[in-house]
Design an enzyme around this catalytic site. Structure first.
Site, PDB file in Angstrom:
ATOM      1  CD  GLU A   1      -4.315  16.218 -15.860  1.00 37.24           C
ATOM      2  OE1 GLU A   1      -3.116  16.101 -15.696  1.00 37.24           O
ATOM      3  OE2 GLU A   1      -5.093  15.895 -16.653  1.00 37.24           O
TER       4      GLU A   1
ATOM      5  CG  ASN B   1      -2.228  15.634 -20.617  1.00 35.52           C
ATOM      6  OD1 ASN B   1      -1.455  14.895 -20.589  1.00 35.52           O
ATOM      7  ND2 ASN B   1      -3.062  15.730 -19.496  1.00 35.52           N
TER       8      ASN B   1
ATOM      9  CG  HIS C   1      -1.843   9.665 -24.733  1.00 40.38           C
ATOM     10  ND1 HIS C   1      -2.469  10.271 -23.547  1.00 40.38           N
ATOM     11  CD2 HIS C   1      -0.781   9.693 -24.406  1.00 40.38           C
ATOM     12  CE1 HIS C   1      -1.443  10.497 -22.708  1.00 40.38           C
ATOM     13  NE2 HIS C   1      -0.087  10.375 -23.333  1.00 40.38           N
TER      14      HIS C   1
ATOM     15  CG  HIS D   1       0.512  14.715 -23.940  1.00 38.59           C
ATOM     16  ND1 HIS D   1       1.178  15.734 -24.273  1.00 38.59           N
ATOM     17  CD2 HIS D   1       1.218  13.904 -23.232  1.00 38.59           C
ATOM     18  CE1 HIS D   1       2.146  15.586 -23.843  1.00 38.59           C
ATOM     19  NE2 HIS D   1       2.094  14.479 -23.253  1.00 38.59           N
TER      20      HIS D   1
ATOM     21  CG  HIS E   1       5.162   9.822 -24.635  1.00 40.84           C
ATOM     22  ND1 HIS E   1       3.725   9.768 -24.519  1.00 40.84           N
ATOM     23  CD2 HIS E   1       5.436  11.122 -24.065  1.00 40.84           C
ATOM     24  CE1 HIS E   1       3.231  10.946 -23.898  1.00 40.84           C
ATOM     25  NE2 HIS E   1       4.290  11.502 -23.552  1.00 40.84           N
TER      26      HIS E   1
ATOM     27  CE  LYS F   1      -0.924  13.610 -14.755  1.00 38.10           C
ATOM     28  NZ  LYS F   1      -1.200  14.460 -16.166  1.00 38.10           N
TER      29      LYS F   1
ATOM     30  NE  ARG G   1      -3.903  -1.897   2.049  1.00 38.83           N
ATOM     31  CZ  ARG G   1      -3.848  -2.902   2.904  1.00 38.83           C
ATOM     32  NH1 ARG G   1      -2.931  -3.077   3.699  1.00 38.83           N
ATOM     33  NH2 ARG G   1      -4.848  -4.082   2.734  1.00 38.83           N
TER      34      ARG G   1
ATOM     35  CE  LYS H   1       5.155  16.876 -14.788  1.00 38.74           C
ATOM     36  NZ  LYS H   1       5.113  15.659 -15.468  1.00 38.74           N
TER      37      LYS H   1
ATOM     38  NE  ARG I   1       0.413  16.478 -13.460  1.00 33.71           N
ATOM     39  CZ  ARG I   1       1.120  15.866 -12.708  1.00 33.71           C
ATOM     40  NH1 ARG I   1       0.926  15.986 -11.173  1.00 33.71           N
ATOM     41  NH2 ARG I   1       1.872  15.056 -13.024  1.00 33.71           N
TER      42      ARG I   1
ATOM     43  CD  GLU J   1       6.354  15.148 -23.394  1.00 33.03           C
ATOM     44  OE1 GLU J   1       5.770  16.229 -23.265  1.00 33.03           O
ATOM     45  OE2 GLU J   1       5.681  14.189 -23.074  1.00 33.03           O
TER      46      GLU J   1
END
Ligand code: NAD
Ligand code: GLY
Length: 362
Positions: free
Chosen positions: A236, A244, A251, A247, A264, A142, A120, A226, A240, A184
């Protein structure tokens, strides 16, 4: 060495950037709860840097184990995640043992997610070795894996204790991966930092030639951007999402073309051009702005025309994007160069035109 901090209250952590940091046990030791660490890496990065990092830590009295995973975006999945759990259990790792990600964004995302889940939650450290990971994926917490139906759809927000970006590791990075990382870097200029975009236009040659000072500056400035965004909106709920840019389209490209075929950063580059094309069709930015963005990506050797997946396939893939709200896709669009915004209020005809006219067969 340069240091900046991700300001998250009692979960704040430093990002150290500079050469030779793999040899600096003194930077790692204050962040270990027990003198025990498990390094997760892959079959490419392991032979290059695992023994060096392990030696640094062992000489400082840390018990070090390692887990070496197969290399590739295609392995960012449940099966590989489970290999980390297999290793941790076999090695009897404890909740206070620190997990260290040594590699690019794939290793960082997998390792961070494993750290969030194992018992956990165990502490973890990011030691990013690609430009993309040093400027983006290692910072901000993330973590996660891909699903065959959607990229990065399974994961957790889980912050590291420390990010250690050894700029010397970039010397072994293949050219194509360096370019993917620069996508990026350019992103930060495009969404919120016009002076940085102008600096990139002036210094792209030095970055491509891996000039140490230029790379260090770009990594630091990217991480600062960032860190600021993450400190303001860790989960987000607002700004935030600007990170993206490109993206949502990107994606879809990565998933549609098969994980690992388009890197990517390549998906982000072509995806950003679709976002620019859509913004232009909606009258937000000019055709000259679109050309200016394309020119920068082209100089880096990045794709500026997205693959023609077909309108329906694009819409299907983008329909499982994490920004979807009440069934509506939301895009990061350009207000102007250096300023982006998130909107679900796009012109559907313009989107159809973008996805059918601004694409090409590959
Ligand atoms: P990657 O992790 O696949 O690394 C690229 C390649 O370079 C791999 O083959 C790797 O083994 C190799 N490599 C790594 N370091 C090297 C070195 N120093 N020398 C030689 N080879 C080296 O890809 P990436 O571009 O680093 O990361 C992409 C991943 O990051 C994607 O899965 C993307 O979704 C994720 N990502 C996550 C975030 C986030 O916020 N968590 C942000 C951006 C991207
Ligand atoms: N790479 C996007 C983010 O970290 O939010």
């Amino acid at each position: 060495m340069q240091t900046l901090t991700v300001e998250l209250g009692d979960r704040a952590y430093p990002i150290h950037i500079g050469p030779g940091l793999l040899d600096r046990a003194d930077l790692v030791l204050p962040h270990l709860i027990q003198k025990r660490a498990v390094i997760v890496t892959n079959t490419t990065v392991g032979p290059l840097y695992l023994e060096r990092l392990a030696k640094t830590l062992r000489e400082a009295g840390v018990q070090v184990d390692s887990i070496v995973l197969p290399d590739g975006e295609v392995y960012k999945n449940w099966e590989t995640l489970n290999l980390i759990f297999d290793g941790l259990l076999t090695q009897r790792a404890e909740r206070k043992t620190t997990l260290i990600a040594l590699g690019g964004g794939v290793i960082g995302d997998l390792t961070g997610f494993a750290a969030a889940c194992y018992q956990r939650g165990m502490p973890f450290i990011q030691i990013p070795t690609t430009l993309l990971a040093q400027v983006d994926s290692s910072v901000g917490g993330k973590t996660g894996i891909n699903h065959p139906l959607g990229k990065n759809m399974i994961g957790a927000f889980y912050q590291p204790q420390l990010v250690l970006a050894d700029t010397e590791t970039l010397n072994t990075l293949p050219e194509r991966e360096l370019s993917a990382g620069l996508a990026e870097v350019i992103k930060y200029g495009l969404i919120r930092d016009l002076p940085f975009l102008e600096w990139l236009e002036a210094n792209m040659g030095a970055l491509m030639a891996r000039d140490t000072a230029a790379l260090t500056y770009a990594i630091h400035r990217s991480c600062q951007n960032k860190a600021d965004v993450v400190a303001a909106d860790e989960r987000e709920s607002g700004q935030r999402a600007l990170l993206n840019l490109g993206h949502t389209f990107g994606h879809a490209i990565e998933t549609g073309m098969g994980y690992g075929n388009w890197l990517h950063g390549e998906g982000v580059s072509a995806g950003t051009m679709l976002a620019a094309d859509l913004s232009c069709r909606m009258g937000l930015i000019s055709a000259a702005d679109v050309d200016r963005i394309a020119a920068l990506f082209r100089r880096v050797g990045l794709p500026v025309v997205a693959p023609d997946l077909g309108y329906d396939a694009y819409m299907d893939y983008m329909g499982v994007d994490k920004k979807v709200e009440a069934g509506r896709i939301r895009f990061v669009l350009f207000q102007k160069l250096g300023e982006a915004f998130v909107s679900g209020d796009y012109d559907p005809d313009a989107l159809r035109a973008t996805l059918t006219e601004a694409v090409s067969k590959y």
